[in-house]
Design a protein around this motif. Sequence first.
Motif, short mmCIF file in Angstrom:
data_model
loop_
_atom_site.label_atom_id
_atom_site.label_comp_id
_atom_site.label_asym_id
_atom_site.label_seq_id
_atom_site.Cartn_x
_atom_site.Cartn_y
_atom_site.Cartn_z
N ILE A 32 -5.54 -11.99 -18.10
CA ILE A 32 -6.88 -12.87 -18.65
C ILE A 32 -7.35 -11.23 -19.10
O ILE A 32 -7.76 -12.37 -21.03
N PHE A 33 -7.95 -10.83 -19.10
CA PHE A 33 -8.63 -9.82 -19.61
C PHE A 33 -8.29 -8.94 -20.24
O PHE A 33 -8.91 -7.94 -20.30
N GLY A 34 -7.03 -8.72 -20.02
CA GLY A 34 -6.43 -7.69 -20.34
C GLY A 34 -6.60 -6.40 -19.54
O GLY A 34 -7.78 -6.56 -18.81
N GLU A 35 -5.46 -5.34 -18.56
CA GLU A 35 -5.59 -3.62 -18.40
C GLU A 35 -6.76 -2.84 -18.68
O GLU A 35 -7.09 -2.95 -19.82
N PRO A 36 -7.92 -2.23 -18.05
CA PRO A 36 -8.73 -1.68 -17.81
C PRO A 36 -8.22 -0.51 -18.36
O PRO A 36 -7.67 0.38 -18.83
N GLU A 37 -8.63 -0.34 -19.94
CA GLU A 37 -7.81 1.14 -20.34
C GLU A 37 -8.96 2.48 -20.61
O GLU A 37 -9.59 2.58 -22.01
N ARG A 38 -9.02 2.89 -20.10
CA ARG A 38 -9.78 3.69 -19.80
C ARG A 38 -9.52 5.37 -18.63
O ARG A 38 -9.05 4.81 -17.94
N PRO A 39 -10.11 6.04 -19.38
CA PRO A 39 -9.66 7.38 -18.24
C PRO A 39 -9.94 7.89 -16.98
O PRO A 39 -9.59 8.31 -16.14
N ASP A 40 -11.25 7.08 -16.78
CA ASP A 40 -11.47 7.13 -15.74
C ASP A 40 -11.20 5.70 -14.55
O ASP A 40 -11.60 6.04 -13.32
N VAL A 41 -9.89 4.89 -14.90
CA VAL A 41 -9.28 4.25 -13.88
C VAL A 41 -8.23 4.18 -13.96
O VAL A 41 -6.69 4.29 -14.94
N ILE A 42 -7.62 5.40 -13.27
CA ILE A 42 -6.14 5.48 -12.77
C ILE A 42 -5.74 4.69 -12.21
O ILE A 42 -5.83 4.70 -10.60
N SER A 43 -3.73 4.11 -12.84
CA SER A 43 -3.11 3.24 -11.88
C SER A 43 -1.88 4.18 -11.64
O SER A 43 -1.44 5.04 -12.01
N MET A 44 -1.73 3.42 -10.37
CA MET A 44 0.30 3.11 -9.99
C MET A 44 1.26 2.85 -10.82
O MET A 44 2.53 3.82 -11.27
N GLY A 45 0.74 1.65 -11.50
CA GLY A 45 1.87 2.05 -12.98
C GLY A 45 1.13 2.33 -14.05
O GLY A 45 2.12 2.24 -14.56
N GLY A 46 0.57 3.20 -13.95
CA GLY A 46 0.20 3.67 -15.23
C GLY A 46 0.88 4.88 -15.78
O GLY A 46 0.93 5.78 -14.96
#
Length: 354
Positions: free
Chosen positions: A340-354
């Motif tokens: 709905i909102f799109g993935e958070p694209e910011r350097p302080d949010v690190i994802s396993m799939g990123g």
Amino acid sequence: MRIKNVSVIIAILIVLLLGGSLTLYWHALTPATVTITYTTTVTETITQTISPKIYPLTIVDALGRQVVISSEPLRAVSLSPSITEILFSLNLGSRVIAVDSFSNYPPEVIELKDKGVIQDIGGFWSPDLEKIVALTPDVIIADSDAHMKFKDKFEELGLNVVFIRGGAAVTVEDILLDIMLVAKVFNVEDNGAKLIQNISEQLLTVEEKVKEAGKVKTLVLLGPPSLGLWTVGSGKFLNDIIRRAGGINIAEKYYGWIQLSLEEVISANPEVIIVLVMGTAEDAKAVINEIANSELSETSAVKNGRVYVLIGEADDIVSRPGPRVAKAILLLAKIIHPDIFGEPERPDVISMGG
């Protein structure tokens, strides 16, 4: 003769109505002759707006205490990062003379601390009371969750302290009430109302979008799993933030800050795991690696790569009960409902799939 006398009377009345002062001199020239001399006074009306006197002001703080604010506070001390954010969001930054060591937002707070304009009075949990006394503040704004233990000492030292809910906030509405309480102390309730309206509009935008979305089982960890599976239950603002972002907190049946067992987490099978870490991007990657190689790998969140570690500002936004609460909900909504909102694209949010 009668007509002339009536004319004179009318003339006199007109002068009186015009606010003039009237002096009559009767001259015995002829019975029909009257000389009238009058002096008018011009009155200037000046309109001046006088603000109502509100100080001394008695307010009821979050502890239910009646606190008297004797005069307009010009020297304020903040004992928590969220309180500092509230003060600056209400345009009261020029009145802040000291903050705790963790206050770092807005960025000008750090600049003012570096210049010595704002003093550092120590840690969030252990402020330097002697330093605070030496600064002679007009008012201190404290967190009822963290600073309740200092209440008697504050009174003994003669410090004028107003407690807000802070970390004891249960809902987003409690945070908004804190903002208005601070606004009232400083007589800037108009600023408070505008700020709350802005936050409410942001909240509404997010909540309208998640209204029809399915609820996602979510686990928020307060630090790396190696320190224990600490999370939040009901009765805390973070639980309300998860709910508003379209998640279901798997620990909601518990109250407050709690530690879950590994077995319970695996049984609950969260679809999203969010970890709040005070560290660097490398620390975040280490946490993801730790989770991936633990028994938590059995959860849907790990299997689908939906593990997120929040550091820096992202961590601050979510963990602080302050004026950025709408941004916190939007950030979690991006993580929980990227469709709905799109993935958070910011350097302080690190994802396993990123």
